[in-house]
Design a protein around this motif. Structure first.
Motif, PDB file in Angstrom:
ATOM      1  N   LEU A 113       0.825  -1.204   0.000  1.00 49.18           N
ATOM      2  CA  LEU A 113       0.000   0.000   0.000  1.00 49.18           C
ATOM      3  C   LEU A 113       0.861   1.257   0.000  1.00 49.18           C
ATOM      4  CD1 LEU A 113      -2.994   0.684   0.018  1.00 49.18           C
ATOM      5  CD2 LEU A 113      -2.884   0.877   2.504  1.00 49.18           C
ATOM      6  N   ILE A 114       1.988   1.250   0.724  1.00 49.27           N
ATOM      7  CA  ILE A 114       2.899   2.403   0.741  1.00 49.27           C
ATOM      8  C   ILE A 114       3.523   2.602  -0.639  1.00 49.27           C
ATOM      9  CG2 ILE A 114       5.069   3.267   1.679  1.00 49.27           C
ATOM     10  CD1 ILE A 114       4.347   1.935   4.327  1.00 49.27           C
ATOM     11  N   VAL A 115       3.978   1.504  -1.236  1.00 49.75           N
ATOM     12  CA  VAL A 115       4.565   1.596  -2.580  1.00 49.75           C
ATOM     13  C   VAL A 115       3.550   2.138  -3.578  1.00 49.75           C
ATOM     14  CG1 VAL A 115       5.509   0.241  -4.489  1.00 49.75           C
ATOM     15  CG2 VAL A 115       6.264  -0.215  -2.139  1.00 49.75           C
ATOM     16  N   ALA A 116       2.309   1.656  -3.478  1.00 46.42           N
ATOM     17  CA  ALA A 116       1.260   2.121  -4.379  1.00 46.42           C
ATOM     18  C   ALA A 116       0.962   3.598  -4.163  1.00 46.42           C
ATOM     19  CB  ALA A 116      -0.005   1.295  -4.195  1.00 46.42           C
ATOM     20  N   GLY A 144       1.901  -2.489  -6.853  1.00 52.75           N
ATOM     21  CA  GLY A 144       1.701  -2.264  -5.425  1.00 52.75           C
ATOM     22  C   GLY A 144       0.302  -2.610  -4.985  1.00 52.75           C
ATOM     23  N   LEU A 145      -0.719  -2.199  -5.751  1.00 51.95           N
ATOM     24  CA  LEU A 145      -2.105  -2.524  -5.409  1.00 51.95           C
ATOM     25  C   LEU A 145      -2.353  -4.026  -5.494  1.00 51.95           C
ATOM     26  CD1 LEU A 145      -3.991   0.396  -7.224  1.00 51.95           C
ATOM     27  CD2 LEU A 145      -3.599   0.136  -4.769  1.00 51.95           C
ATOM     28  N   ALA A 146      -1.765  -4.640  -6.526  1.00 53.23           N
ATOM     29  CA  ALA A 146      -1.950  -6.089  -6.679  1.00 53.23           C
ATOM     30  C   ALA A 146      -1.302  -6.847  -5.517  1.00 53.23           C
ATOM     31  CB  ALA A 146      -1.348  -6.547  -8.007  1.00 53.23           C
ATOM     32  N   ALA A 147      -0.129  -6.389  -5.085  1.00 50.77           N
ATOM     33  CA  ALA A 147       0.543  -7.048  -3.955  1.00 50.77           C
ATOM     34  C   ALA A 147      -0.268  -6.906  -2.672  1.00 50.77           C
ATOM     35  CB  ALA A 147       1.945  -6.443  -3.764  1.00 50.77           C
ATOM     36  N   TYR A 148      -0.847  -5.733  -2.458  1.00 53.02           N
ATOM     37  CA  TYR A 148      -1.685  -5.536  -1.264  1.00 53.02           C
ATOM     38  C   TYR A 148      -2.904  -6.444  -1.309  1.00 53.02           C
ATOM     39  CZ  TYR A 148      -4.651  -3.264   2.188  1.00 53.02           C
ATOM     40  OH  TYR A 148      -5.461  -3.017   3.273  1.00 53.02           O
ATOM     41  N   ALA A 149      -3.551  -6.541  -2.472  1.00 52.21           N
ATOM     42  CA  ALA A 149      -4.731  -7.399  -2.600  1.00 52.21           C
ATOM     43  C   ALA A 149      -4.374  -8.866  -2.400  1.00 52.21           C
ATOM     44  CB  ALA A 149      -5.369  -7.194  -3.975  1.00 52.21           C
ATOM     45  N   PHE A 150      -3.181  -9.257  -2.837  1.00 46.72           N
ATOM     46  CA  PHE A 150      -2.768 -10.649  -2.688  1.00 46.72           C
ATOM     47  C   PHE A 150      -2.481 -10.991  -1.234  1.00 46.72           C
ATOM     48  CE2 PHE A 150       0.718 -13.735  -2.416  1.00 46.72           C
ATOM     49  CZ  PHE A 150       0.108 -14.836  -3.004  1.00 46.72           C
ATOM     50  N   MET A 151      -1.826 -10.036  -0.522  1.00 50.36           N
ATOM     51  CA  MET A 151      -1.432 -10.318   0.861  1.00 50.36           C
ATOM     52  C   MET A 151      -2.557 -10.070   1.865  1.00 50.36           C
ATOM     53  SD  MET A 151       2.538  -9.025   1.066  1.00 50.36           S
ATOM     54  CE  MET A 151       2.256  -7.448   0.243  1.00 50.36           C
ATOM     55  N   ALA A 152      -3.546  -9.244   1.536  1.00 49.78           N
ATOM     56  CA  ALA A 152      -4.645  -8.962   2.466  1.00 49.78           C
ATOM     57  C   ALA A 152      -5.977  -8.987   1.728  1.00 49.78           C
ATOM     58  CB  ALA A 152      -4.432  -7.613   3.158  1.00 49.78           C
ATOM     59  N   PRO A 153      -6.368 -10.165   1.235  1.00 52.18           N
ATOM     60  CA  PRO A 153      -7.618 -10.242   0.459  1.00 52.18           C
ATOM     61  C   PRO A 153      -8.860  -9.950   1.290  1.00 52.18           C
ATOM     62  CG  PRO A 153      -6.733 -12.422   0.887  1.00 52.18           C
ATOM     63  CD  PRO A 153      -5.702 -11.454   1.347  1.00 52.18           C
ATOM     64  N   ASP A 154      -8.834 -10.305   2.583  1.00 50.76           N
ATOM     65  CA  ASP A 154     -10.022 -10.063   3.424  1.00 50.76           C
ATOM     66  C   ASP A 154     -10.297  -8.567   3.575  1.00 50.76           C
ATOM     67  OD1 ASP A 154     -10.275 -12.765   3.733  1.00 50.76           O
ATOM     68  OD2 ASP A 154      -9.123 -12.817   5.619  1.00 50.76           O
ATOM     69  N   LYS A 155      -9.250  -7.783   3.758  1.00 54.14           N
ATOM     70  CA  LYS A 155      -9.444  -6.339   3.904  1.00 54.14           C
ATOM     71  C   LYS A 155      -9.979  -5.728   2.621  1.00 54.14           C
ATOM     72  CE  LYS A 155      -5.904  -5.606   7.440  1.00 54.14           C
ATOM     73  NZ  LYS A 155      -4.646  -4.876   7.788  1.00 54.14           N
ATOM     74  N   VAL A 156      -9.496  -6.193   1.487  1.00 53.85           N
ATOM     75  CA  VAL A 156      -9.980  -5.679   0.199  1.00 53.85           C
ATOM     76  C   VAL A 156     -11.436  -6.016   0.006  1.00 53.85           C
ATOM     77  CG1 VAL A 156      -9.681  -5.838  -2.299  1.00 53.85           C
ATOM     78  CG2 VAL A 156      -7.673  -5.788  -0.812  1.00 53.85           C
ATOM     79  N   ARG A 157     -11.809  -7.267   0.418  1.00 53.50           N
ATOM     80  CA  ARG A 157     -13.206  -7.696   0.272  1.00 53.50           C
ATOM     81  C   ARG A 157     -14.113  -6.848   1.151  1.00 53.50           C
ATOM     82  NH1 ARG A 157     -12.518 -12.325   2.078  1.00 53.50           N
ATOM     83  NH2 ARG A 157     -11.626 -13.201   0.166  1.00 53.50           N
ATOM     84  N   ARG A 158     -13.719  -6.594   2.391  1.00 52.58           N
ATOM     85  CA  ARG A 158     -14.544  -5.782   3.292  1.00 52.58           C
ATOM     86  C   ARG A 158     -14.655  -4.337   2.804  1.00 52.58           C
ATOM     87  NH1 ARG A 158     -11.682  -8.624   7.377  1.00 52.58           N
ATOM     88  NH2 ARG A 158     -10.342  -6.790   7.712  1.00 52.58           N
ATOM     89  N   PHE A 159     -13.585  -3.833   2.204  1.00 52.61           N
ATOM     90  CA  PHE A 159     -13.596  -2.449   1.723  1.00 52.61           C
ATOM     91  C   PHE A 159     -14.617  -2.252   0.611  1.00 52.61           C
ATOM     92  CE2 PHE A 159     -12.137   0.739  -1.332  1.00 52.61           C
ATOM     93  CZ  PHE A 159     -12.024   1.850  -0.527  1.00 52.61           C
ATOM     94  N   PHE A 160     -14.702  -3.204  -0.295  1.00 53.23           N
ATOM     95  CA  PHE A 160     -15.616  -3.052  -1.431  1.00 53.23           C
ATOM     96  C   PHE A 160     -17.047  -3.439  -1.101  1.00 53.23           C
ATOM     97  CE2 PHE A 160     -11.619  -3.180  -3.882  1.00 53.23           C
ATOM     98  CZ  PHE A 160     -11.825  -2.088  -4.702  1.00 53.23           C
ATOM     99  N   SER A 161     -17.271  -4.115   0.042  1.00 52.93           N
ATOM    100  CA  SER A 161     -18.631  -4.553   0.361  1.00 52.93           C
ATOM    101  C   SER A 161     -19.251  -3.806   1.538  1.00 52.93           C
ATOM    102  CB  SER A 161     -18.636  -6.062   0.676  1.00 52.93           C
ATOM    103  OG  SER A 161     -17.784  -6.329   1.797  1.00 52.93           O
ATOM    104  N   GLY A 162     -18.469  -2.987   2.249  1.00 52.27           N
ATOM    105  CA  GLY A 162     -18.973  -2.295   3.424  1.00 52.27           C
ATOM    106  C   GLY A 162     -19.514  -0.898   3.150  1.00 52.27           C
ATOM    107  N   ARG A 163     -20.010  -0.274   4.253  1.00 49.37           N
ATOM    108  CA  ARG A 163     -20.560   1.087   4.157  1.00 49.37           C
ATOM    109  C   ARG A 163     -19.475   2.097   3.792  1.00 49.37           C
ATOM    110  NH1 ARG A 163     -23.150   3.647   9.500  1.00 49.37           N
ATOM    111  NH2 ARG A 163     -20.943   3.457  10.074  1.00 49.37           N
ATOM    112  N   GLN A 164     -18.252   1.833   4.260  1.00 49.78           N
ATOM    113  CA  GLN A 164     -17.134   2.743   3.976  1.00 49.78           C
ATOM    114  C   GLN A 164     -16.884   2.867   2.483  1.00 49.78           C
ATOM    115  OE1 GLN A 164     -13.537   1.546   5.884  1.00 49.78           O
ATOM    116  NE2 GLN A 164     -12.383   3.359   5.260  1.00 49.78           N
TER     117      GLN A 164
END
Length: 532
Positions: free
Chosen positions: A17-20, A64-84
């Motif tokens: 995420l920092i690299v991205a 960078g975004l792809a690496a973050y999604a690969f290492m933390a898929p649960d956080k990415v899933r919650r981000f796209f499905s939540g109120r935030q």
């Protein structure tokens, strides 16, 4: 077991995420630079490097975004499905829309520039004559201002900017330092500092200063080119205008030609008449005196509005001997200008027989752009006097002067020794050159006590070439070409307030205004507290 294996990987997801984020910032800046290049507001030295950097930055962003999604898929899933995600998407859309509006508005303004003069005295509003000249430009005009680091470009930049803003895209300008790029200055025929060359197609003209009047006059000459012819007098041992010797005037002649002058020679002993197209006649270092008949022709020519540029050396450097000098007599009688029978000794230099200018007239067009960095050196010169009682209708002005510790030696010793003798020699400071104009006939003369300063060997030394070209320009100038009435600037002054007013201002700014803010804050806090 699977969740425990994933946790160590998820701990390093923030690195992606920092690299991205860094890559996103870099991509944005590079994209902005690319946009400036597309709008021709910026020109990189190597566009290919810019394109490569933009591609690499965009690639790192995706990785960078792809690496973050690969290492933390649960956080990415919650981000796209939540109120935030819903609120975040709305903010993103509003931000993109705002940036887009700002970008489009700036692009439209850049493509359609418009300026308003809000000054009280309209100091940035061009005169009607200037606006008319700009409106009738048949082709694009480019101005190149030759300003060294010694001159302030603020006024020149403002005037040129006003010209550009009122030219409907047909006028543009740039600056060149003649000290750093002397080749361009020589190619343009520019001598000295503070000159501006205007070019249109294959034609060019040079303005002597950055004033609106001078630039407009130059622009009119550029639009309506007229023949401008000057003549070097010959037949009395004058040096040639053709290259071939160190004492020739070939550089002076070629510089005049580069300014659209036609340079010819004239032998009055043969032709017995002055051509009608002569704007000025240059008399450069005659070794023998002109005849009375020649001087009579020159007198009639000047009385009809012509001009002379006279450069006569000390008598000991000529073959005059005891022969009378009809030209010197004419200058003294009709103009009040005397060519003194002396040679200048200047103790302010290491070579006392080289007269160096230390003062000049900043009000005269010939010398208005001279400075301490462009002194004029006259090797083996005579001084030029001015009559105490001016000749009727004649206005004289000394152009350049020597230092106080100089004098005009009237009798050099056999071995060249010189010593000042009070009452016999001419005490410094001495006039090295004088310009005069007859307000009735409009005739003009420029007189130098030396001709060697303009020969090929000395032309480029300091301000020598500059003052020579300026002298020809002034002598041959068409003064009635344009006359713009100067504006009277509005003088503004600050009147300090009285002590009582100062106390009131102090109390108001330090106590009253901050007190009102504090009172409003306390009132709001109390009101909220009452409401519970």
């Amino acid at each position: 077991m699977d969740e425990k294996k994933k946790k160590p990987i998820a701990q390093y997801a923030f690195i992606g995420l920092i690299v991205a984020s860094i890559a996103c910032l870099s991509t944005g800046l590079l994209g902005l630079t690319k946009g400036l290049v597309a709008m021709q507001m910026f020109a990189p030295q190597n566009p290919d490097i810019l394109n490569l950097a933009l591609q690499i930055s965009a690639g790192v962003l995706v990785v960078g975004l792809a690496a973050y999604a690969f290492m933390a898929p649960d956080k990415v899933r919650r981000f796209f499905s939540g109120r935030q995600a819903r609120y975040g998407s709305n903010s993103l859309i509003l931000t993109v829309a705002f940036i887009g509006i700002v970008f489009v508005a700036n692009y439209i303004v850049y493509q359609n520039p418009k300026s308003w003069d809000l000054t009280e005295d309209k100091s940035h509003t061009l005169a009607p004559e200037t606006l008319q000249a700009l409106a009738t430009l048949p082709d694009n005009v480019t101005a190149i201002a030759f300003f060294s680091a010694n001159l302030d470009t603020t006024n020149a930049n403002q005037v040129l900017s006003d010209f550009k803003a009122n030219s409907t895209g047909k006028f543009d300008y740039s600056f060149i330092d003649p000290d750093r790029d002397p080749v361009s200055a020589r190619a343009a025929g520019v001598t000295g500092d503070g000159k501006i060359m205007l070019t249109m197609g294959d034609r060019k003209e040079i303005a002597s200063s950055a004033s609106e009047t001078e630039l407009t006059k130059t622009l009119i000459r550029l639009i309506n080119p007229d023949a401008r012819v000057v003549y070097f007098l010959e037949g009395h041992g004058e040096s040639s205008i053709e290259a071939g010797s160190e004492t020739s005037y070939s550089i002076a002649a070629s510089t005049l030609q580069s300014k659209n002058y036609t340079v010819n020679t004239l032998n009055l002993l043969v032709t017995n008449q002055i051509p009608e197209d002569a704007l000025s006649i240059i008399i450069a270092g005659p070794q023998k005196p002109l005849s009375s008949a020649e001087v009579s022709l020159l007198q009639k020519y000047v009385d009809a509005g012509g001009s002379l540029f006279v450069m006569e050396n000390p008598l000991i450097l000529t073959e005059f001997g005891d022969s009378p000098d009809p030209l010197a007599s004419y200058l003294e009688k009709d103009w009040g200008i005397s060519l003194n029978n002396d040679i200048i000794v200047d103790l302010s230099t290491q070579q006392p027989l080289n007269a160096v200018s230390v003062a000049y007239s900043s009000a005269h067009p010939i010398t208005q752009n001279l400075s301490a960095n462009y002194s004029v050196i006259l090797p083996q010169a005579r001084s030029v006097g001015m009559a105490e009682t001016p000749v009727t209708n004649v206005e004289l002005m000394p152009l350049i002067l020597t230092a106080d510790n100089s004098w005009g030696e009237t009798a050099l010793g056999p071995d060249g020794a010189a010593e000042y003798n009070d009452g016999v020699d001419f005490k410094g400071p001495l006039n090295m050159a004088v310009a005069g104009e007859n307000t009735n006939t409009k005739g003009r003369v420029v007189v130098f006590g030396n001709s060697l300063f303009a020969i090929d060997q000395n032309f480029d030394a300091y301000g020598n070439g500059n003052i020579f070209i300026n002298s020809v320009d002034w002598a041959a100038e068409q003064e009635n070409l344009l006359n713009i009435t100067p504006r009277t600037p509005i003088t503004r002054s600050f009147e300090a307030p009285s002590p009582i007013a100062l106390v009131i201002i102090l109390i108001g700014s330090i106590i009253v205004l901050p007190g009102l803010v504090v009172f409003a804050g306390i009132s709001a806090w109390l009101a909220r507290r009452k409401r519970g």
